[in-house]
Motif scaffolding. Structure first.
Motif, PDB file in Angstrom:
ATOM      1  N   ARG A 161       0.827  -1.213   0.000  1.00 60.88           N
ATOM      2  CA  ARG A 161       0.000   0.000   0.000  1.00 60.88           C
ATOM      3  C   ARG A 161       0.859   1.260   0.000  1.00 60.88           C
ATOM      4  O   ARG A 161       0.509   2.269  -0.612  1.00 60.88           O
ATOM      5  CB  ARG A 161      -0.922  -0.034   1.223  1.00 60.88           C
ATOM      6  CG  ARG A 161      -2.062   0.974   1.223  1.00 60.88           C
ATOM      7  CD  ARG A 161      -2.934   0.788   2.457  1.00 60.88           C
ATOM      8  NE  ARG A 161      -3.533  -0.540   2.476  1.00 60.88           N
ATOM      9  CZ  ARG A 161      -4.659  -0.860   1.854  1.00 60.88           C
ATOM     10  NH1 ARG A 161      -5.292   0.071   1.164  1.00 60.88           N
ATOM     11  NH2 ARG A 161      -5.143  -2.081   1.925  1.00 60.88           N
ATOM     12  N   ASN A 162       1.981   1.196   0.681  1.00 64.13           N
ATOM     13  CA  ASN A 162       2.840   2.377   0.806  1.00 64.13           C
ATOM     14  C   ASN A 162       3.594   2.715  -0.466  1.00 64.13           C
ATOM     15  O   ASN A 162       4.079   3.842  -0.605  1.00 64.13           O
ATOM     16  CB  ASN A 162       3.822   2.197   1.957  1.00 64.13           C
ATOM     17  CG  ASN A 162       3.280   2.726   3.266  1.00 64.13           C
ATOM     18  OD1 ASN A 162       3.328   3.922   3.528  1.00 64.13           O
ATOM     19  ND2 ASN A 162       2.743   1.833   4.093  1.00 64.13           N
ATOM     20  N   VAL A 163       3.736   1.768  -1.398  1.00 64.98           N
ATOM     21  CA  VAL A 163       4.425   2.084  -2.654  1.00 64.98           C
ATOM     22  C   VAL A 163       3.459   2.120  -3.833  1.00 64.98           C
ATOM     23  O   VAL A 163       3.900   2.149  -4.988  1.00 64.98           O
ATOM     24  CB  VAL A 163       5.565   1.083  -2.950  1.00 64.98           C
ATOM     25  CG1 VAL A 163       6.602   1.124  -1.856  1.00 64.98           C
ATOM     26  CG2 VAL A 163       5.038  -0.323  -3.151  1.00 64.98           C
ATOM     27  N   TYR A 164       2.162   2.156  -3.553  1.00 66.35           N
ATOM     28  CA  TYR A 164       1.200   2.255  -4.644  1.00 66.35           C
ATOM     29  C   TYR A 164       1.347   3.598  -5.347  1.00 66.35           C
ATOM     30  O   TYR A 164       1.469   4.643  -4.712  1.00 66.35           O
ATOM     31  CB  TYR A 164      -0.232   2.106  -4.143  1.00 66.35           C
ATOM     32  CG  TYR A 164      -1.251   2.359  -5.223  1.00 66.35           C
ATOM     33  CD1 TYR A 164      -1.537   1.384  -6.180  1.00 66.35           C
ATOM     34  CD2 TYR A 164      -1.910   3.587  -5.326  1.00 66.35           C
ATOM     35  CE1 TYR A 164      -2.452   1.616  -7.197  1.00 66.35           C
ATOM     36  CE2 TYR A 164      -2.822   3.828  -6.333  1.00 66.35           C
ATOM     37  CZ  TYR A 164      -3.085   2.841  -7.265  1.00 66.35           C
ATOM     38  OH  TYR A 164      -3.983   3.088  -8.276  1.00 66.35           O
ATOM     39  N   MET A 165       1.335   3.554  -6.674  1.00 57.27           N
ATOM     40  CA  MET A 165       1.341   4.773  -7.487  1.00 57.27           C
ATOM     41  C   MET A 165       0.260   4.630  -8.551  1.00 57.27           C
ATOM     42  O   MET A 165       0.238   3.631  -9.276  1.00 57.27           O
ATOM     43  CB  MET A 165       2.705   4.967  -8.167  1.00 57.27           C
ATOM     44  CG  MET A 165       3.881   5.044  -7.214  1.00 57.27           C
ATOM     45  SD  MET A 165       5.484   5.130  -8.086  1.00 57.27           S
ATOM     46  CE  MET A 165       5.485   6.852  -8.609  1.00 57.27           C
ATOM     47  N   PRO A 166      -0.659   5.595  -8.670  1.00 53.07           N
ATOM     48  CA  PRO A 166      -1.638   5.541  -9.760  1.00 53.07           C
ATOM     49  C   PRO A 166      -0.921   5.595 -11.101  1.00 53.07           C
ATOM     50  O   PRO A 166      -0.069   6.448 -11.314  1.00 53.07           O
ATOM     51  CB  PRO A 166      -2.521   6.772  -9.518  1.00 53.07           C
ATOM     52  CG  PRO A 166      -1.721   7.661  -8.622  1.00 53.07           C
ATOM     53  CD  PRO A 166      -0.824   6.785  -7.826  1.00 53.07           C
ATOM     54  N   LEU A 167      -1.260   4.674 -12.000  1.00 51.32           N
ATOM     55  CA  LEU A 167      -0.487   4.498 -13.226  1.00 51.32           C
ATOM     56  C   LEU A 167      -0.798   5.524 -14.312  1.00 51.32           C
ATOM     57  O   LEU A 167      -0.082   5.603 -15.307  1.00 51.32           O
ATOM     58  CB  LEU A 167      -0.706   3.082 -13.768  1.00 51.32           C
ATOM     59  CG  LEU A 167      -0.215   1.959 -12.848  1.00 51.32           C
ATOM     60  CD1 LEU A 167      -0.456   0.599 -13.486  1.00 51.32           C
ATOM     61  CD2 LEU A 167       1.252   2.136 -12.498  1.00 51.32           C
ATOM     62  N   SER A 168      -1.843   6.272 -14.152  1.00 54.64           N
ATOM     63  CA  SER A 168      -2.160   7.378 -15.065  1.00 54.64           C
ATOM     64  C   SER A 168      -3.208   8.242 -14.384  1.00 54.64           C
ATOM     65  O   SER A 168      -3.772   7.861 -13.354  1.00 54.64           O
ATOM     66  CB  SER A 168      -2.688   6.861 -16.412  1.00 54.64           C
ATOM     67  OG  SER A 168      -4.030   6.429 -16.284  1.00 54.64           O
ATOM     68  N   ALA A 169      -3.483   9.380 -14.994  1.00 48.14           N
ATOM     69  CA  ALA A 169      -4.507  10.256 -14.429  1.00 48.14           C
ATOM     70  C   ALA A 169      -5.875   9.592 -14.440  1.00 48.14           C
ATOM     71  O   ALA A 169      -6.740   9.924 -13.618  1.00 48.14           O
ATOM     72  CB  ALA A 169      -4.550  11.574 -15.209  1.00 48.14           C
ATOM     73  N   ASN A 170      -6.077   8.646 -15.358  1.00 46.83           N
ATOM     74  CA  ASN A 170      -7.356   7.932 -15.408  1.00 46.83           C
ATOM     75  C   ASN A 170      -7.586   7.087 -14.166  1.00 46.83           C
ATOM     76  O   ASN A 170      -8.720   6.680 -13.894  1.00 46.83           O
ATOM     77  CB  ASN A 170      -7.406   7.023 -16.642  1.00 46.83           C
ATOM     78  CG  ASN A 170      -7.390   7.800 -17.940  1.00 46.83           C
ATOM     79  OD1 ASN A 170      -7.883   8.923 -18.004  1.00 46.83           O
ATOM     80  ND2 ASN A 170      -6.812   7.218 -18.979  1.00 46.83           N
ATOM     81  N   CYS A 171      -6.526   6.798 -13.449  1.00 47.81           N
ATOM     82  CA  CYS A 171      -6.627   5.959 -12.248  1.00 47.81           C
ATOM     83  C   CYS A 171      -6.945   6.764 -10.989  1.00 47.81           C
ATOM     84  O   CYS A 171      -7.173   6.177  -9.928  1.00 47.81           O
ATOM     85  CB  CYS A 171      -5.337   5.188 -12.038  1.00 47.81           C
ATOM     86  SG  CYS A 171      -4.880   4.100 -13.408  1.00 47.81           S
ATOM     87  N   LEU A 172      -6.932   8.069 -11.075  1.00 53.62           N
ATOM     88  CA  LEU A 172      -7.203   8.899  -9.905  1.00 53.62           C
ATOM     89  C   LEU A 172      -8.686   8.891  -9.579  1.00 53.62           C
ATOM     90  O   LEU A 172      -9.535   9.095 -10.446  1.00 53.62           O
ATOM     91  CB  LEU A 172      -6.738  10.336 -10.150  1.00 53.62           C
ATOM     92  CG  LEU A 172      -5.240  10.554 -10.340  1.00 53.62           C
ATOM     93  CD1 LEU A 172      -4.956  12.003 -10.690  1.00 53.62           C
ATOM     94  CD2 LEU A 172      -4.463  10.138  -9.096  1.00 53.62           C
ATOM     95  N   THR A 173      -9.006   8.681  -8.325  1.00 55.73           N
ATOM     96  CA  THR A 173     -10.390   8.690  -7.868  1.00 55.73           C
ATOM     97  C   THR A 173     -10.768  10.108  -7.429  1.00 55.73           C
ATOM     98  O   THR A 173      -9.894  10.968  -7.263  1.00 55.73           O
ATOM     99  CB  THR A 173     -10.576   7.745  -6.682  1.00 55.73           C
ATOM    100  OG1 THR A 173      -9.818   8.255  -5.561  1.00 55.73           O
ATOM    101  CG2 THR A 173     -10.092   6.336  -7.021  1.00 55.73           C
ATOM    102  N   PRO A 174     -12.047  10.369  -7.216  1.00 59.14           N
ATOM    103  CA  PRO A 174     -12.436  11.686  -6.672  1.00 59.14           C
ATOM    104  C   PRO A 174     -11.720  12.006  -5.359  1.00 59.14           C
ATOM    105  O   PRO A 174     -11.358  13.152  -5.117  1.00 59.14           O
ATOM    106  CB  PRO A 174     -13.946  11.536  -6.479  1.00 59.14           C
ATOM    107  CG  PRO A 174     -14.366  10.562  -7.522  1.00 59.14           C
ATOM    108  CD  PRO A 174     -13.231   9.569  -7.588  1.00 59.14           C
ATOM    109  N   ARG A 175     -11.502  10.980  -4.530  1.00 60.38           N
ATOM    110  CA  ARG A 175     -10.788  11.214  -3.271  1.00 60.38           C
ATOM    111  C   ARG A 175      -9.349  11.657  -3.552  1.00 60.38           C
ATOM    112  O   ARG A 175      -8.827  12.573  -2.914  1.00 60.38           O
ATOM    113  CB  ARG A 175     -10.773   9.937  -2.430  1.00 60.38           C
ATOM    114  CG  ARG A 175     -10.148  10.139  -1.042  1.00 60.38           C
ATOM    115  CD  ARG A 175      -9.862   8.803  -0.364  1.00 60.38           C
ATOM    116  NE  ARG A 175     -11.044   7.983  -0.231  1.00 60.38           N
ATOM    117  CZ  ARG A 175     -11.880   8.037   0.805  1.00 60.38           C
ATOM    118  NH1 ARG A 175     -11.648   8.883   1.797  1.00 60.38           N
ATOM    119  NH2 ARG A 175     -12.934   7.247   0.865  1.00 60.38           N
ATOM    120  N   ASP A 176      -8.699  11.016  -4.530  1.00 57.95           N
ATOM    121  CA  ASP A 176      -7.325  11.388  -4.874  1.00 57.95           C
ATOM    122  C   ASP A 176      -7.256  12.827  -5.369  1.00 57.95           C
ATOM    123  O   ASP A 176      -6.341  13.581  -5.007  1.00 57.95           O
ATOM    124  CB  ASP A 176      -6.778  10.457  -5.959  1.00 57.95           C
ATOM    125  CG  ASP A 176      -6.768   9.001  -5.539  1.00 57.95           C
ATOM    126  OD1 ASP A 176      -6.712   8.721  -4.326  1.00 57.95           O
ATOM    127  OD2 ASP A 176      -6.827   8.135  -6.442  1.00 57.95           O
TER     128      ASP A 176
END
Length: 363
Positions: free
Chosen positions: A120-135
């Motif tokens: 969990r600590n090294v998770y990186m969203p792989l593109s802007a499409n992966c960003l959630t509203p919370r992000d």
């Protein structure tokens, strides 16, 4: 907006926003909520309960005073904390530390509850499409200097300038989305890069609650979560192919995220500095960055997160002792992965400078 006896407040949609207040701040903060937040709180609809401390509310109110903002990006163990601290001190700025870290209370909705702490600590969203509203809300608040958890105030002290006109935000988890941030946000960005083998050697010796040895990329990324043919699918597929050993995993994540961040550097949307140049030439090299009113005198290159015992190393030791701290297998593994995934990495090649061009790049 109505208060409840439990110290929560309701926005106009009837959603709860909980916050902790000391007695000294209670009345002025409640007033600030009424005046400054009002309908703005509606923007967090659907994100659940957003915990706001009294300092976070003051952060939000004081954000109107900000005139200079800067985002510092880089892979873990690359000198990002040192760079943030140095610029905060030089500019008398307010800091915002790692807003996307689980330690800061950020929840990656992309991950299941069974994902380990290390992964969990090294998770990186792989593109802007992966960003959630919370992000996106976390990014929005971070770029206003608002930290909703004490961890984001890591570099602040009792004398930190809460009402400063300058803000330094630092994150290690935005490499894949840095180019979108650079294109859509009007703020300077500095990306710092360090030799991947040195990064891995530093990772191995950190005294954190989690270890790089326990990271598993298949916990963070599953091909069924992405659409085939998209950039995020291709990145996930590549990362899973190297989900073999700790050295493989780190090298693959470093290579792909650095290659993605490289787009912003080449387009002059982000300024680049290498860890090696800072250590070799001293912190004053940062004066060459295009940052207003910066005049750095100190050559100290240690930070609050420097591994114990390395604060007083010589320049040569700091830059090259990874060759003795890693096994030949680990070095060969990192070299081969980086050469395959990021050929223009600037470290495992004959070029004298990272990224095949000047080591210090502004723009």
């Amino acid at each position: 907006m109505a208060e409840t006896s439990s110290g929560e407040c309701l926005n106009k949609k009837g959603e709860f926003l909980s916050f902790k207040l000391s007695m000294a701040w209670e009345l002025p903060v409640v007033w600030a909520i009424r005046v400054y937040f009002g309908s703005r709180l509606k923007s967090v609809r659907g994100l659940g309960r957003l915990k706001l401390s009294s300092i976070a509310l003051i952060d939000y109110v004081s954000s109107a005073n900000l005139r200079n903002k800067l985002l510092i990006n880089g892979f873990w163990r690359s000198g990002t904390t040192w760079l943030q601290q140095t610029l905060v001190d030089a500019l008398n700025a307010k800091s915002l530390f790692e807003p996307f870290s689980p330690a800061a209370g950020h929840k990656w909705d992309q991950l299941s509850h069974t994902v380990s702490e290390a992964s969990r600590n090294v998770y990186m969203p792989l593109s802007a499409n992966c960003l959630t509203p919370r992000d996106r809300m976390t990014l929005y608040l971070a770029l206003k200097g608002v930290g909703t958890h004490g961890y984001t105030h890591f570099l602040r002290s009792a004398h930190s300038p809460v009402w400063s006109k300058s803000l330094m935000v630092k994150s290690t988890q935005l490499g894949f989305v840095l180019d979108e941030i650079a294109r859509n946000r009007t703020l300077p960005i500095i990306h710092i890069r360090r030799h991947p083998a040195a990064v891995y050697a530093s990772f191995k010796e950190t005294d954190w609650s989690w270890s790089i040895q326990d990271v598993r990329l298949d916990q963070n990324y599953s091909l069924q979560d992405f659409t085939k043919g998209t950039v995020e699918y291709e990145r996930a597929e590549t990362l899973l192919r190297f989900d073999q050993s700790p050295a493989h995993r780190m090298a693959a994540l470093w290579s792909l995220s650095e290659r993605a961040a490289q787009q912003s550097i080449r387009s002059n949307r982000a300024q680049f500095v290498s860890y090696e140049d800072i250590v070799s030439e001293g912190a004053a090299i940062l004066n060459r960055l295009q940052i207003s009113s910066v005049n750095i005198q100190s050559n100290v290159t240690a930070s609050p997160v420097t591994n114990i015992g390395r604060e007083s190393l010589t320049v040569k030791e700091r830059l090259n002792d990874w060759t003795s701290r890693l096994t030949p297998f680990e070095i060969d593994c990192i070299r081969s992965v980086c050469q395959e995934l990021f050929p223009d990495n600037g470290y495992f090649q004959n070029s004298a400078h990272p990224i095949g061009e000047r080591r210090f790049r502004t723009g």
